[in-house]
Design an enzyme around this catalytic site. Structure first.
Site, PDB file in Angstrom:
ATOM      1  N   HIS B 218       1.014  -1.010   0.201  1.00 35.67           N
ATOM      2  CA  HIS B 218       0.141   0.245   0.233  1.00 35.67           C
ATOM      3  C   HIS B 218       0.577   1.167   0.165  1.00 35.67           C
ATOM      4  CE1 HIS B 218      -4.140  -1.800   1.616  1.00 35.67           C
ATOM      5  NE2 HIS B 218      -3.522  -2.205   0.819  1.00 35.67           N
ATOM      6  N   CYS B 249      -7.428   2.248   2.915  1.00 35.25           N
ATOM      7  CA  CYS B 249      -7.357   1.617   3.735  1.00 35.25           C
ATOM      8  C   CYS B 249      -7.953   1.868   5.256  1.00 35.25           C
ATOM      9  CB  CYS B 249      -5.783   1.813   4.478  1.00 35.25           C
ATOM     10  SG  CYS B 249      -5.237   0.645   6.290  1.00 35.25           S
ATOM     11  N   ASN B 258      -3.692   1.008  -1.939  1.00 33.05           N
ATOM     12  CA  ASN B 258      -2.974  -0.364  -3.046  1.00 33.05           C
ATOM     13  C   ASN B 258      -1.724   0.536  -4.075  1.00 33.05           C
ATOM     14  OD1 ASN B 258      -3.929  -3.234  -2.360  1.00 33.05           O
ATOM     15  ND2 ASN B 258      -6.189  -1.834  -3.262  1.00 33.05           N
TER      16      ASN B 258
END
Lengths: 333, 333
Positions: B218, B249, B258
């Site tokens: 991420h 997230c 991501n």
């Protein structure tokens, strides 16, 4: 200290030169007041930043955002251990700069002919000759002045593509001949990839083992911190960055600009490097910037906080009964 | 091939697993239609992506965005060399998945207890026992099925902080014992720094030289591509990423999610790695996403283009006469 598993050539202390009031504000539509610039710089000093490129002694017609260079430097409070620097394009700029008492001057040219022509309106050889005259002048007027040479488009040119490392070595040699001991390689259009950073630094370092090599990185294509990591692996101890990541690239209107100082320092600290910077204070200073520049910033750490800012654990996320939770588990990763 | 100066352990071909329709769309407020998902996946295939985690066979109550998992996989056109995969949380999910004819299943648990409890509502040992039952079931029902194990919070947990590498090794051992040969380490909250990536991979690789190690990264704190580069330097040949960088997230509401597939593939190609992906086509597919998800994307390359997209040189930027240009030169770097 960083972990023993880290490459042996990696340095323990990293110097971060903050460029927000020069490279950042120069690229803002809004002209920031001298008073606001002083407040930003004072905030940076409070956060432990000891090297700040505060302005450029360029002609006010070219960069009206920095037209207050003389007044700004004169009014800046002195702090023990804090070095203010400024960009100077020519002897006239150097004269103005020295008159303010500033002790470090940054000289810039591009590695690629077309970028140098677009930005400095002369070919690279003419720029080198001009910078040599500036160096001679400064060394005569005030030999204590620290001179830093910055090579723009050191990895890639927005007009010509990838820069040959031979070009960077040739220019570095000329800068060293002028008496410059610190050379900063700039990824001006944020187009370098980490392997190229490693390869260029390795070859320049091999040829000039005695100079300090720095990196000025942009995050235009998301590789800013990857390139910083590549630089660290190559033994670079000096990075230029901008609070909040402000400072766009004129060749990429939608792009983020300089790597964000908050994000850089966060990565450095997470890997155990020392910077002397109070990251919490730095983040707090960065969060004052949107009110000054009138837009959101690119710093990710400013948005979400540090890795070490843990979240309170409040149990499972699914609100229904334990039995049905078990049945329906498997949400995310 | 990449340059000879690059570390010898760096692989020439990198496999990119696209997760946008699973990890990306799962985190979107808007539920994307099955038809739109198929169009996105077909676009990815046209761009040369050969590994796509298309959905998750989780209970529709938990993730309504993926409630169409069975229908989606059944309707996907088959292409030679293209592997669709799906996440399965339990035996029921595996049953549903196998019924669609899908050939690769992804099994997930977290390295940290609190994150596993928050997301899977059980402790790590219970998760391991459940995944072992899923593996046994799948190996009996369809032994040809490829099983991939993903360890979430493999580097850092949003509740507990840094993850001990011993924990990752212990879980990897359990996964290998289940017959899993590919293990993906996920930086779930985007908190890992590149040196930690290198150190963890080095220790896991040393212990399990025979398995394929992947990274699911991420960009929450701007270190996504830095961590990918650290992974490449450690010999990782498999990366999971999301078109446009979508997929936030849940523990960092303002954060990017991501790493963007466009940005990852761009960096890989700039360094000479092969992916088999047509980056121009991939960027074109990514630019269709905002109309589907209803917001801007985090991909930088989608915004500004590739490093190799050169700008036309139109001469000097300063419009006034040559004499005054000379006088006022020295604009930017």
């Amino acid at each position: 200290m960083h972990d023993n598993n880290s490459p042996t050539q990696m340095p323990a202390h990293i110097k971060v030169t903050e460029v927000v009031t020069r490279d950042g504000f120069q690229n803002e539509d809004r002209v920031v007041s001298t008073k606001a610039k002083i407040q930003v710089i004072e905030g940076l000093v409070q956060a432990g930043i000891t090297s700040i490129e505060v302005t450029s002694f360029v002609h006010p017609r070219v960069v009206p955002q920095l037209a207050d260079a003389d007044e700004l430097v004169t009014r800046l409070p002195h702090h023990l251990g804090v070095v203010y620097s400024a960009l100077v394009p020519n002897i006239k700029g150097a004269q103005r700069a020295l008159a303010t008492g500033i002790t470090e001057l940054h000289l810039v040219l591009s590695a690629s002919e077309s970028h140098n022509l677009a930005n400095l309106n002369r070919c690279v050889r003419e720029s080198l000759a001009q910078l040599a005259r500036v160096c001679t002048f400064v060394q005569r007027e005030n030999p204590e002045t620290v001179l830093v040479g910055t090579i723009a488009t050191a990895f890639h040119c927005p007009f010509e593509g990838r820069t040959l490392v031979e070009r960077v070595i040739w220019i570095t040699e000329k800068l060293v001949d002028m008496g410059i001991h610190t050379v900063v390689l700039a990824d001006t259009d944020g187009a370098a990839a980490p392997l190229q950073i490693e390869q260029t630094l390795s070859l320049v370092r091999e040829r000039f083992p005695e100079i300090i090599l720095g990196l000025h990185l942009h995050n235009t294509r998301g590789m800013g911190l990857a390139n910083a990591f590549a630089g660290l692996r190559s033994g670079v101890t000096l990075f230029e960055s901008s609070l909040g990541g402000i400072g766009g690239c004129p060749f990429a209107p939608n792009a983020t600009g300089n790597i964000s100082t908050e994000d850089l320092v966060h990565m450095l600290h997470e890997m155990g490097f020392h910077t002397g910077i109070d990251l919490d204070q730095l983040i707090a200073e960065g969060r004052k910037l949107p009110a000054i520049v009138g837009h959101h910033l690119a710093s990710q750490v400013a948005k979400v906080g540090k890795s070490s800012d843990l979240h309170p654990f409040t149990g499972t996320k699914i609100a229904s009964s334990r039995a049905s939770q078990k049945e329906v588990s498997g949400h995310i990763h």
